[in-house]
Motif scaffolding. Structure first.
Motif, PDB file in Angstrom:
ATOM      1  N   TYR A   1     -39.841 130.185 -32.709  1.00 35.92           N
ATOM      2  CA  TYR A   1     -39.007 131.077 -32.902  1.00 35.92           C
ATOM      3  C   TYR A   1     -38.905 132.310 -31.974  1.00 35.92           C
ATOM      4  O   TYR A   1     -37.657 132.538 -31.309  1.00 35.92           O
ATOM      5  CB  TYR A   1     -38.887 131.613 -34.414  1.00 35.92           C
ATOM      6  CG  TYR A   1     -37.943 132.685 -34.623  1.00 35.92           C
ATOM      7  CD1 TYR A   1     -36.535 132.304 -34.758  1.00 35.92           C
ATOM      8  CD2 TYR A   1     -38.014 134.143 -34.680  1.00 35.92           C
ATOM      9  CE1 TYR A   1     -35.505 133.178 -35.163  1.00 35.92           C
ATOM     10  CE2 TYR A   1     -36.981 135.089 -34.646  1.00 35.92           C
ATOM     11  CZ  TYR A   1     -35.869 134.880 -34.967  1.00 35.92           C
ATOM     12  OH  TYR A   1     -35.005 135.414 -35.316  1.00 35.92           O
TER      13      TYR A   1
ATOM     14  N   THR B   1     -37.477 131.219 -28.695  1.00 35.31           N
ATOM     15  CA  THR B   1     -35.870 130.863 -28.811  1.00 35.31           C
ATOM     16  C   THR B   1     -35.286 132.404 -28.537  1.00 35.31           C
ATOM     17  O   THR B   1     -34.137 132.253 -28.321  1.00 35.31           O
ATOM     18  CB  THR B   1     -35.359 130.325 -30.310  1.00 35.31           C
ATOM     19  OG1 THR B   1     -35.567 131.303 -31.292  1.00 35.31           O
ATOM     20  CG2 THR B   1     -35.919 129.115 -30.323  1.00 35.31           C
TER      21      THR B   1
ATOM     22  N   ASP C   1     -29.413 120.217 -37.604  1.00 34.38           N
ATOM     23  CA  ASP C   1     -30.227 119.660 -36.776  1.00 34.38           C
ATOM     24  C   ASP C   1     -30.853 118.419 -37.139  1.00 34.38           C
ATOM     25  O   ASP C   1     -30.837 117.350 -36.525  1.00 34.38           O
ATOM     26  CB  ASP C   1     -31.397 120.565 -36.413  1.00 34.38           C
ATOM     27  CG  ASP C   1     -32.072 120.107 -35.131  1.00 34.38           C
ATOM     28  OD1 ASP C   1     -31.438 120.080 -34.021  1.00 34.38           O
ATOM     29  OD2 ASP C   1     -33.396 119.863 -35.169  1.00 34.38           O
TER      30      ASP C   1
ATOM     31  N   HIS D   1     -26.528 121.597 -30.349  1.00 32.83           N
ATOM     32  CA  HIS D   1     -27.585 120.897 -31.044  1.00 32.83           C
ATOM     33  C   HIS D   1     -28.716 122.409 -31.006  1.00 32.83           C
ATOM     34  O   HIS D   1     -29.043 122.499 -29.813  1.00 32.83           O
ATOM     35  CB  HIS D   1     -28.361 119.918 -30.516  1.00 32.83           C
ATOM     36  CG  HIS D   1     -27.410 118.632 -30.407  1.00 32.83           C
ATOM     37  ND1 HIS D   1     -27.637 117.763 -31.487  1.00 32.83           N
ATOM     38  CD2 HIS D   1     -26.424 118.066 -29.646  1.00 32.83           C
ATOM     39  CE1 HIS D   1     -26.665 116.818 -31.252  1.00 32.83           C
ATOM     40  NE2 HIS D   1     -25.935 116.997 -30.198  1.00 32.83           N
ATOM     41  N   PRO D   2     -28.732 123.031 -31.937  1.00 31.19           N
ATOM     42  CA  PRO D   2     -29.832 124.152 -31.957  1.00 31.19           C
ATOM     43  C   PRO D   2     -31.080 123.664 -31.694  1.00 31.19           C
ATOM     44  O   PRO D   2     -31.665 122.565 -32.096  1.00 31.19           O
ATOM     45  CB  PRO D   2     -29.572 124.768 -33.242  1.00 31.19           C
ATOM     46  CG  PRO D   2     -29.083 123.832 -34.273  1.00 31.19           C
ATOM     47  CD  PRO D   2     -28.426 122.698 -33.280  1.00 31.19           C
TER      48      PRO D   2
ATOM     49  N   SER E   1     -34.905 123.238 -32.357  1.00 32.41           N
ATOM     50  CA  SER E   1     -35.907 123.098 -33.364  1.00 32.41           C
ATOM     51  C   SER E   1     -37.187 123.973 -33.423  1.00 32.41           C
ATOM     52  O   SER E   1     -37.789 124.264 -32.274  1.00 32.41           O
ATOM     53  CB  SER E   1     -36.489 121.686 -33.854  1.00 32.41           C
ATOM     54  OG  SER E   1     -37.186 121.644 -34.809  1.00 32.41           O
TER      55      SER E   1
ATOM     56  N   ASN F   1     -33.435 125.083 -37.722  1.00 34.22           N
ATOM     57  CA  ASN F   1     -32.676 125.832 -36.526  1.00 34.22           C
ATOM     58  C   ASN F   1     -33.023 127.300 -36.620  1.00 34.22           C
ATOM     59  O   ASN F   1     -32.957 127.894 -37.448  1.00 34.22           O
ATOM     60  CB  ASN F   1     -31.287 125.400 -36.334  1.00 34.22           C
ATOM     61  CG  ASN F   1     -30.492 125.340 -37.729  1.00 34.22           C
ATOM     62  OD1 ASN F   1     -30.854 126.187 -38.404  1.00 34.22           O
ATOM     63  ND2 ASN F   1     -29.502 124.420 -38.119  1.00 34.22           N
TER      64      ASN F   1
ATOM     65  N   GLU G   1     -30.884 129.678 -36.426  1.00 34.72           N
ATOM     66  CA  GLU G   1     -29.925 130.294 -37.400  1.00 34.72           C
ATOM     67  C   GLU G   1     -30.319 130.534 -38.715  1.00 34.72           C
ATOM     68  O   GLU G   1     -29.796 131.284 -39.470  1.00 34.72           O
ATOM     69  CB  GLU G   1     -28.517 129.842 -37.542  1.00 34.72           C
ATOM     70  CG  GLU G   1     -27.774 129.650 -35.987  1.00 34.72           C
ATOM     71  CD  GLU G   1     -28.201 128.702 -34.849  1.00 34.72           C
ATOM     72  OE1 GLU G   1     -27.767 128.987 -33.578  1.00 34.72           O
ATOM     73  OE2 GLU G   1     -29.209 127.968 -35.131  1.00 34.72           O
TER      74      GLU G   1
END
Length: 573
Positions: free
Chosen positions: A328, A331, A404, A420-421, A423, A515, A517
């Motif tokens: 995370y 990202t 996802d 596609h977010p 993972s 994902n 989000e």
């Protein structure tokens, strides 16, 4: 003359310190933990390299390890309880290190001759090598679990004697060793593998375990010799043994009358029928299942049941420096350098929490220490909840958490790449589970408007380490002090199983919502499970102390702050 005498006394005190059972246990634990951490880190990397940079083998290994401890935890603990301490420790040590050595040699062969093995019998020889590696590595992990139970949960208690303060200090020192080796050992073997190769890394770990096994074997023998109490162990009597004792009618030799003798003959006949039933094939095959059942029933009937459950619930969280939180962070634009500094800060916070545990326990008592550390941890985790709604957070309920997985399952290539977010699920140093898709590098990500959200998240995670490690030590010592000696192994085995179960559930939770989000939902769920765990502990503490839980106490009162012997739960038999 006085200076020479003081120097002599100083040398003798140093000699006594370095030859004391306490120091020898620390040294042996440091050697054992260092080897474990190197192996746990390296085996995941080795399996990834073997299977063409795929995480499939690592995933299988992680599931096998977690499932084995989950199912066999009670059996391992029961074996620890029913055998002499030295035999258990030495057997576990030899099996664990020999398994790692054999596994290391096998990996070296596979790395060296992988292409040739792949051509034999359409690759089945190579597949058998993979199965062997995972199986032997799993045996090493089970032996490591037995070693951990017998040394950290039993030998430490005996060496500390009846001194609760000494036991707390030993537990804290052992935990500091764990935290330091958890950082330094992977760094060492990682550098060897980076500047050398996987082949060299396998050879180094195999050689380390060979040398370490010899040293640890000698240290265990020294500790056993210096602590006579280790030779005395209370073993729970088996029903079969009791029946065999009844089967020897010694009372007939004491001049019993015919009435007593005939009654005894009837009892003996019943006992023989019982023994014949218990020696049957089906009965013996069901023995492991009965051991597992009895272990879980014994765990449920303990007075510290809710304290143990509280500790297990803390494993159901993504708020740690494992693969998920690291993924995370990537990202959100954090690079490896920043993450390494954050991990260092987390280690320092954990060590501070370990040191604080010993101080707070002396001031407030053991049970209150758990309550205070729980409040501290929950208070710090509120920062993580705030990070979900802070500027810069990707939290978005309009994005389906299953998007996802759905896109991977249906193989929908019509969606653009941006839809596609990334993972979050990745592989950690313990090799527990896999990632579904690779997190893109930080430099390819769009610039973030604000780092406030991720800053709050990691501030809460790092600060919560203070309460987490103090709470962990509290529950560990409660189990050590309040579980009878004959059940110490099986109760700690079931506790390990509970920890693995909740840890597996948290990985499954991430698989369902991988994902970024949806990470906010995972944070809220994690804090909820931590809160439920501490509510369980509060129930245990309030049952034990009542309203005294909220009062300061004198040293005399602290000695009386023990959990109530009878459990409020209905006893299962």
């Amino acid at each position: 003359m006085d200076s020479a005498e003081s120097k002599k006394r100083c040398c003798e005190s140093f000699q006594d310190l370095f030859t004391s059972p306490k120091f020898l246990i620390y040294l042996g634990h440091a050697l054992s933990t260092w080897g474990d951490r190197m192996w746990n880190f390296a085996v995941a990397v080795f399996l990834v390299g073997l299977y063409g940079n795929s995480l499939l083998l690592t995933a299988v290994y992680g599931l096998v390890v977690a499932g084995s401890v989950l199912l066999l935890g009670a059996i391992i603990g029961d074996w620890v309880d029913k055998n002499p301490r030295l035999k258990v420790a030495q057997t576990s040590l030899v099996v664990q290190n020999c398994a790692v050595i054999v596994c290391g040699i096998l990996l070296m062969v596979v790395f060296q001759f992988k292409e040739q093995l792949d051509e034999l019998y359409n690759g089945w020889v190579l597949t058998c090598c993979y199965i062997l590696v995972i199986s032997i590595a799993n045996i090493a992990n089970l032996a490591s679990t037995a070693m951990s139970i017998t040394i950290q949960r039993d030998w430490v208690v005996v060496v500390a004697g009846q001194d609760s303060s000494k036991l707390a200090d030993m537990n804290a020192t052992v935990r500091i060793i764990d935290q330091l080796t958890n950082i330094l050992a992977p760094m060492l073997v990682g550098q060897i593998m980076a500047f050398g190769s996987n082949f060299i890394g396998c050879g180094f770990i195999a050689g380390w375990n060979l040398c370490s096994m010899c040293l640890e074997y000698g240290l265990l023998w020294k500790v056993y010799q210096k602590t006579p109490a280790l030779a005395v162990k209370t073993v729970k009597k088996d029903e079969d043994q009791e029946l065999k004792q009844l089967n020897s009618p010694k009372e007939l030799e004491n001049g019993q009358g015919p009435v007593e003798g005939s009654q005894l003959m009837n009892e003996t006949a019943v006992v023989k029928a019982e023994l014949a039933k218990k020696t049957g094939c089906c009965y013996q095959m069901m023995e492991p299942l009965r051991t597992i059942r009895n272990g879980w029933v014994a765990y449920y009937n303990q007075s510290i049941f809710f304290a143990g459950m509280a500790l297990a619930f803390l494993y159901m969280t993504v708020l740690g420096f494992d693969c998920i939180t690291t993924g995370y962070a990537y990202t959100q634009g954090l690079n490896g350098s920043v993450l390494s500094l954050l991990m260092g800060a987390s280690a320092v916070s954990g060590i501070c929490g370990t040191v604080a545990f010993t101080w707070v326990r002396k001031k407030c008592g053991l049970i209150r220490t758990g309550f205070i550390s729980g409040v501290v941890q929950l208070s710090c985790l509120l920062l993580c909840v705030a990070s979900v709604f802070a500027p810069g957070s990707p939290f978005d309920l309009s994005v389906s958490p299953f998007q996802d997985i759905y896109s991977h399952l249906i193989g929908d290539s019509s969606l653009p790449e941006a839809d596609h977010p990334a993972s979050l699920l990745n592989i950690d140093a313990q090799g527990l589970l896999v990632n579904i898709s690779t997190v893109p590098p930080a430099e390819e990500m769009p610039p973030l408007q604000s780092y406030l959200s991720v800053s709050l998240l990691f501030s809460g995670v790092i600060a919560a380490r203070l309460g987490l490690w103090a709470f962990d030590l509290t529950v560990t010592q409660l189990i050590q002090e309040n579980v009878i000696e004959s059940e110490r192994g099986v109760i700690n085995g079931v506790q390990n199983s509970m920890n693995y179960l909740l840890d597996l559930l948290h990985f499954i939770m991430v698989i369902l919502a991988p994902n970024p989000e949806a990470f906010g939902l995972l944070v809220i769920l994690s804090v909820s499970f931590v809160a439920m765990g501490h509510i369980m502990y509060f129930r245990f503490a309030f049952k034990s102390l009542g309203r005294r839980l909220f009062l300061c106490c004198s040293p005399e009162q602290k000695a009386q702050d023990l959990p109530a012997a009878p459990s409020s739960l209905p006893t299962i038999v």
